[in-house]
Every structure is written in structure tokens, then in C-alpha cells.
Scaffold this active site. Sequence first.
Site, PDB file in Angstrom:
ATOM      1  CG  HIS C  66       4.910  82.488  18.429  1.00 22.26           C
ATOM      2  ND1 HIS C  66       3.947  83.357  17.991  1.00 22.26           N
ATOM      3  CD2 HIS C  66       6.019  82.761  17.704  1.00 22.26           C
ATOM      4  CE1 HIS C  66       4.441  84.124  17.031  1.00 22.26           C
ATOM      5  NE2 HIS C  66       5.698  83.795  16.834  1.00 22.26           N
ATOM      6  CG  LEU C  67       4.675  81.953  25.958  1.00 21.33           C
ATOM      7  CD1 LEU C  67       4.458  82.732  27.252  1.00 21.33           C
ATOM      8  CD2 LEU C  67       5.669  80.826  26.179  1.00 21.33           C
ATOM      9  NE  ARG C  68       2.522  77.989  18.665  1.00 26.84           N
ATOM     10  CZ  ARG C  68       2.771  78.645  17.549  1.00 26.84           C
ATOM     11  NH1 ARG C  68       2.112  79.768  17.274  1.00 26.84           N
ATOM     12  NH2 ARG C  68       3.671  78.212  16.697  1.00 26.84           N
ATOM     13  CG  HIS C 183       6.149  88.558  10.034  1.00 28.86           C
ATOM     14  ND1 HIS C 183       6.519  87.306  10.422  1.00 28.86           N
ATOM     15  CD2 HIS C 183       5.893  88.474   8.711  1.00 28.86           C
ATOM     16  CE1 HIS C 183       6.478  86.495   9.368  1.00 28.86           C
ATOM     17  NE2 HIS C 183       6.100  87.176   8.319  1.00 28.86           N
ATOM     18  CG  HIS C 236      11.246  87.083  12.268  1.00 40.71           C
ATOM     19  ND1 HIS C 236      10.840  87.872  11.206  1.00 40.71           N
ATOM     20  CD2 HIS C 236      10.123  86.592  12.836  1.00 40.71           C
ATOM     21  CE1 HIS C 236       9.527  87.846  11.143  1.00 40.71           C
ATOM     22  NE2 HIS C 236       9.058  87.078  12.104  1.00 40.71           N
ATOM     23  CG  ASP C 309       9.695  83.453  15.258  1.00 44.17           C
ATOM     24  OD1 ASP C 309       9.710  83.572  14.018  1.00 44.17           O
ATOM     25  OD2 ASP C 309       8.638  83.352  15.914  1.00 44.17           O
TER      26      ASP C 309
END
Lengths: 306, 170, 426
Positions: C66-68, C183, C236, C309
Amino acid sequence: MALKRKDLLGIRDLSVEEITLILETAESFKEVSGRDIKKVPTLRGKTVVNLFFEPSTRTRTSFELAAKRLSADVINFAASASSMAKGETLLDTARNIEAMQADIIVLRHPAAGAPDILARSLRASVVNAGDGGHEHPTQALLDLFTLREKKREFRGLRLVIVGDIAHSRVARSNIFALTKLGAEVRIVGPPTMIPHDIERLGVTVHFDLDEALQGADVIMMLRLQLERQGIALFPSIREYAHLYCLTPERVRLASPDVLVMHPGPINRGVEIAPEVADSVASTILEQVTNGIAVRMAVLYLLSGGK
Amino acid sequence: MDTQEINRALTRVAHEISERSRGVESVALVGIRTGGVHLAKRLARKLQEIEGVPVPVGELDITLYRDDLSARKEQPVLRKTEIPFDITDRKVILVDDVLFTGRTIRAAMDGLMDLGRPGEIQLAVLVDRGHRQLPIKATYVGKNLPTALEETVEVYLEEMGEADRVVILA
Amino acid sequence: MSASAGLLIRQGRVIDPGRVNGLADLLIQDGKIAAVGRDLRAPAGADVLEAQGKWVLPGLVDLHVHLREPGFEYKETIKTGTASAAAGGFTSVCCMPNTQPVNDTQSVTEFILDRARTEGVVHVFPIGAITKGSEGKELAEFADLKKAGCVAVSDDGRPVMNGLVMRRALEYARAFDLPVVDHCECLHLSEGGCVNEGLVSTELGLHGLPAAAEDVMVARNLELAVLTGGRLHLAHLSTAGSVRLVRDAKARGVRVTAEACPHHFLLTEEAVREFNTNAKMNPPLRTRKDVAAIKAGLKDGTIDAIATDHAPHAPFEKDREFEYAPFGIVGLETALALSLILVEEGVLTVEQLVTAMTAGPARAFGLAKGTLAVGADADVTVVDPDAQWTVDPEQFYSKGRNTPFGGWKLKGRVVTTIVGGRVVYP
């Protein structure tokens, strides 16, 4: 001996010696509450802050009276009124309070573990007055105090806890305390209200109330939060009462001098039948007196030079 | 002091009390925990022998009234206060084993005041070792024992499982 | 470092599973692997990197980061996130679309790639959303997303709750050969939960997330993969049940790949005690039985890839009541050393581990990465397998400090990361 801790966050981490110390100290304070002048100067000049994020008149007034009878100064913060509504975090609020030189903060909060955050970050002592579904240590201690007065010995005492165990912090604290002290704890409720793996805490699980009551010395009824009906925990109040309401017939299944306890207020006809409710009422009133004594003991033992 | 001396001192104190009070009609003894309690009971028995009338005895724990609680790291253990009679208007005689700085007696008086309004408060001690830090004086003294500040005075009594004696320790 | 003259990495142990595993030199020229062999000669002007005692691996590939950015730059940016990746030896990262706005259109994908080009230091492969806004109702425009550069689609952060929508997603994605990443969590079953449902949740009075919430969705997705013939990738995995279901499905020939994260094969729900928000993530830490199953799944190939993750949050967000703290921990800078523990324990061979972090993930998403074959992009990670170090979150390149591994003493550390022939770390 003394209580070598800064905070009271839960029963789970207390030793049997510590629990006994609190109960014995509470006896002295019960005597103080019986005097004409119900005050001692012991915590004179100390500041006790009640920081309550959940509405509660009983517990809050109990702590307030306990602190005042010890001559401490008391401040009450109700979350809705304060800057919490403006988005201040729990830690910020507590640090502000500490900056007013508060010595003890009594916290009631809807999230489990909230008192632990304060205890880690503040110099003041933190007393958990109920954190989410986790623990309510002073309630368990006052239950123990009442039991001790009436039943003397915990070891081997047959105790039944009935109701919504999964969502009850009072049940959790009591289970930790009573198993530590050697009581035989049976829990009863619909399967939807019994938490996962609870037998590993040293209790036996029953779904049948009649069976669980056989020979019981103490019956602790939990409050049924009626709003939980909506989320499929039980189909109807009628059926819940049919299966788990404490009726006079059911009381007779227990031992002849059984003690029935309830944290109050009672949902008559749901948890306890009206005929039984009246006899329970007197114990509930005693609990109020004992509650103040126990809380005085806790405040006394946690104070002291740092 | 040994057994005999203690006994003689208590007997003399009992006579003094009876003489000063002209009888023991409104007298009550309150022993300060823990040392004073046994002595109070002994005095009560002697007074009963002298006057033929029972004298009420109470037990007072002064922990809650101590002036040094903030300074201590751990709170001292509480013991129960049991005074099963009304002290209002009575002549209350506080009884303790050793009178030293006077702070214990100050706390005891505060404690008594919270329980009622005594007509008079007097003080009977077995040993007065001097070194007062407050203006407090015993009404009845078993024995005056001058001591150095660093010394301690220990009172052992039969009721505690020891032979009666008072010793000074360096 | 001049990309054209080249770079020679000498005397390291080159590990390119299936091709090389032993002492060798590696020559990079024009951003590509030019040669791999013994005693290679450095061309004139080329730089030389001595790698005695080190491992020379294909650049690591992380399928789940997650690079946001855009939208949550206070937690992480593409600049800091890729710097963190490089420090962890990752040369390619796939970034999830739960940004603000959600990456469900060509323009957001292009923004991300543009940022990555100007400020990022490793390859960034965007994952587009399955549904518009990740709301789980209408499919996003997969054709546009693929054209813009997305390599997969996912609503990660959330599951696709509606079975029909998931079915359509798997079918539609077939046209573009895009893997659909789910997910797996039934939100009804997990409602209100913040830790694994078990002894710890009971003792702490916290609502639990039952393992069944993951298992039922894994089962559903596998059957939909059969029904549609689509490409399914499961994010995950955390339960023994999930691993067992995937193993059976693969045996039946279902087209599915799966990933697992280091925290799910090294920690259990016990890490949450004391209400430690740095151990709070979704799916949560589970029991020893589940940890053993994940390890077994990695060992027998049921699980194709180790992913992180990586989910950074600002410290103030985590520094609060357990129930209200957001889910997620960072992982880029600790993943390799933590995964090496599996080699120490004898669960995986070195080659199996390297595969799980390079060729395995690359294959799952069809990326031309994770290999040191001649002609491949020169993405190389040099590792000192014996270096001992202590995890200090304050030293992370990531903005996030939220890790449960702070203070852990680990063995194995990245010494150099090379992307397209250029050294990007240190």
C-alpha cells in the site's frame, strides 16, 4: 504487605494476596462509612478525576463518594461535554487532566484496553471502571467482598454465572477472580453468548440452566442488554426468559442457603422472576455500600508517595 | 521494666485514674492499635477490681489519620477500629504503650473527634521516652524513660506471646 | 554509476532458481543482464561491486503493497514507499488501489505511474480496482485499467462480498488475462472483530474475527474460479483452512495462486496481548496451528509467493484504543530477513525461499521479473546472509513505524539494490 502497583487495570494480573489485601482493607473502610462523620483525612489534598466516556450514574457516584470520604478533591468529566467531541484523542484529554495535577484517574471507556494506554503514558494512577467488554475490576472486587461476608470461604464455592457472558466485562473480571481464589465456576447462557475457548479460563460451560443450578451456592445473574436482540443473539425475549429466567422453582434446585446476586438494575421477568427479585433487592443495596468501601480501599492502596 | 514493674505501674495508674475521676462513671478506655489495646484491657480489669464497675474498652486504628501517608511509598496496612459505645460526653482515656514524638496521639485525637464529641480526652501511657515534636503531655505515666533519639523502645506483653518487659534497643 | 558502461558484480553466490546457484559473476549492461558466469571480465569503464560472501538474487517482487498515494500522503508516499522497498531489496512492487481516489480509472493509474517515474526508485505495478470505488457493485473498466498499466485487479482492503459480482469480475478479467485478487473475508461473520477469535480475544474482551470468515470466502472464490475459468489470486492467506482448500483446488487443476505474509508465519495472536496495536492487522494473527499450515503451504508450493501487505499508518493513528486503531503493519524492510528464518528452521531451502520472493510472485501476475536470465531487466538484490542486525523502526525509510518486530535481532540483510542497472539502495 502493600499494593506495589501504580494502577488497577484488571483482575487478571492481581495475585491472590493482592486481592485479599484489598478486601481486608475494604473492611476498615466499611466501618468508616458506618460512622456519623463519614470522612477520614487520608487522601486530603489529592485530586481524583472521574473520566467517564460511557454514561453511568451508579459507578461514578460510588467512586465520587469513595474519594470524598477519603477527603480527596473530585472532578467529574463526562465525555460528551468535553473536548472529546472536538476530536481530542484519549491521550490528549488525559494529559490535560494530568497537567491539572490529578493524582488518580478513574476511567470508564467503551474500548477494551483504553486504561492500559493511559497507565503507560501517565504518571497518575489509573483505575479501570470498565473498559469495553474487557474488565470491571472494582465490580468484581465488591462482588467478592459481599461473597466473603456471606459465605466466608471461596475455595470450593459452587458459583453459577448466568447470561450474556460474551459481552460482559463484569463476568470476565469475576471469572478471573473466582478461579484464582479456587471457586468452582459454572457459566450458563445461550451458545451465542458464550465466548470461544472460555473453558480454558477454568470454568465449565452449560446451556441448560436447571442442570447448572444443581447444588449451587451462589447465582450471579447478568443483565440482558435488550438491544442485542437485533443482532441475532437470541430470537426473542420470551424464549430467553423461558430458558434462563431465575424463577422460584429454579432457585429451589440450588442449595438451600443459596445467595442470588445481580449487578442491577433488574429486568423483572426476564432475568429474574418478580417473586425472586424482591429478595435479591436487599443484596443489591448491600452491594452499593460495599462498593463504596471497596473503592475507598482501592484509592487508598494506590495512593501513597511516588 | 520487667513484669513486676509493669504490673505495679499499671496498678498505680489505675488508682490515679479512679482518684482523679472520682469514680469511673463516665470513663471509657480507648487503646491505640496495636500496643495500647492490650494495656487498655489490663487497665480496665484493674479499674473493675478497684471500683467494682466494668469500664468500656474500645480499639482505635490511627492509620487513616497519620500525617506521613504522602511521604510513604506504600500505604500501611489498615486494622479495624472497634469502639462499641458512644464517646460523646464521655471522659475518654487514650491508652498507648510508648509516648514519643506525640504524632500518634495527635492522629488518635483527630480520629476520636470524627467518632463523636468526647467530654474530655486524657492520655495514659506505659512509657514516656521524651523527644516530643508536638505540644502533647500524658495525663498518666507508668514510667519516665529518658532515651537517645537513635534508640528504640520496645514493649513486649504476654498477650503478644512474650514475657512482659520493656527494653531499650540501641 | 553509469548505466551504459555497465556494472560487474563479482564473486557472489548467484541464486537464480532453476538456472544458477553458486559462485559466479554477474555483468550488467544497458540496464539488462548481459552475462552470468565464472571469472567474467569487466568491460572498460564499468563499475565493479565486490560480492564475496554475499548472495546475488533477482530483485525481489512484492505483490501486495500500500503506497497510499494519492490521498494519504501523510501515511506514505510513492517516494518513501519505494525507498522503503529498495531498502528491503524489492525492485518491483504492486500497489493496491485503496487510495483516495480509488484507482478505478485510467487517470489515477497514470498519476501513480507518473509519480513512480519521477519520484519512485523501484518498479511500480499498479493494481486496479475490481469495482467502481471498490464499493462492490459495478465493475470497473478493466480494459482501460490494463491499457493504463495495471497488472491485476483487486478491491483490497475490502472483499468482494457479492458472489455474482465476483463471478462477473473473474469472467470479464479473462478477456484481458488479468488476475483477480480477493481479500477473503466474509464481512458479516467478521463484523466488529479486531483480533483472531480465540482464547486471546476471550481474555481481552475484544470482538473476534473467526478463521471461518476467511475460509468461507476462499471456498467461494475457488468454486467461482472453476465456474468461470478465470485467474484467481488469493491475498494474504492466514488460516489452516485456507491452505487446505487451496491445496485441494490446485490438485483439481483450478487456476489459482496464493500469497502469505511473514507475520502470518512467524507470529500468533499472543502478540496482541497488552493491546499492542502494532500487532493489529487484517487478516489477524492466528494460532500455532495456522502458522504451521502456512509454513507447510509454502514448503509444498500451495502458496506461491511471500508478500508483505505493507500498510503504513501515521504513529498517532496507531497510538490509541485497540479497537479504534486502523489495521495494518509495514513490512518491506523486514520481509527478507524474517523470511530467512524459514531457511534457518529448515522449512524452506534457500532456493525455495528465493523463488517465493522472486519468480513465484512474478509468475502469479505474469510479470517479466524475478529472474537473472541473460537479457532480463537488471533488477538485482545483493544480500549479506550473515549480517546480524536489530530492527529499529525509527530508522525505517518508510514513514510508517507500525511493526510488531521492533527490537527483533535478525540475520540477513540487503546490502545493495539495483534497478535497471542503477544502484538505488543504499
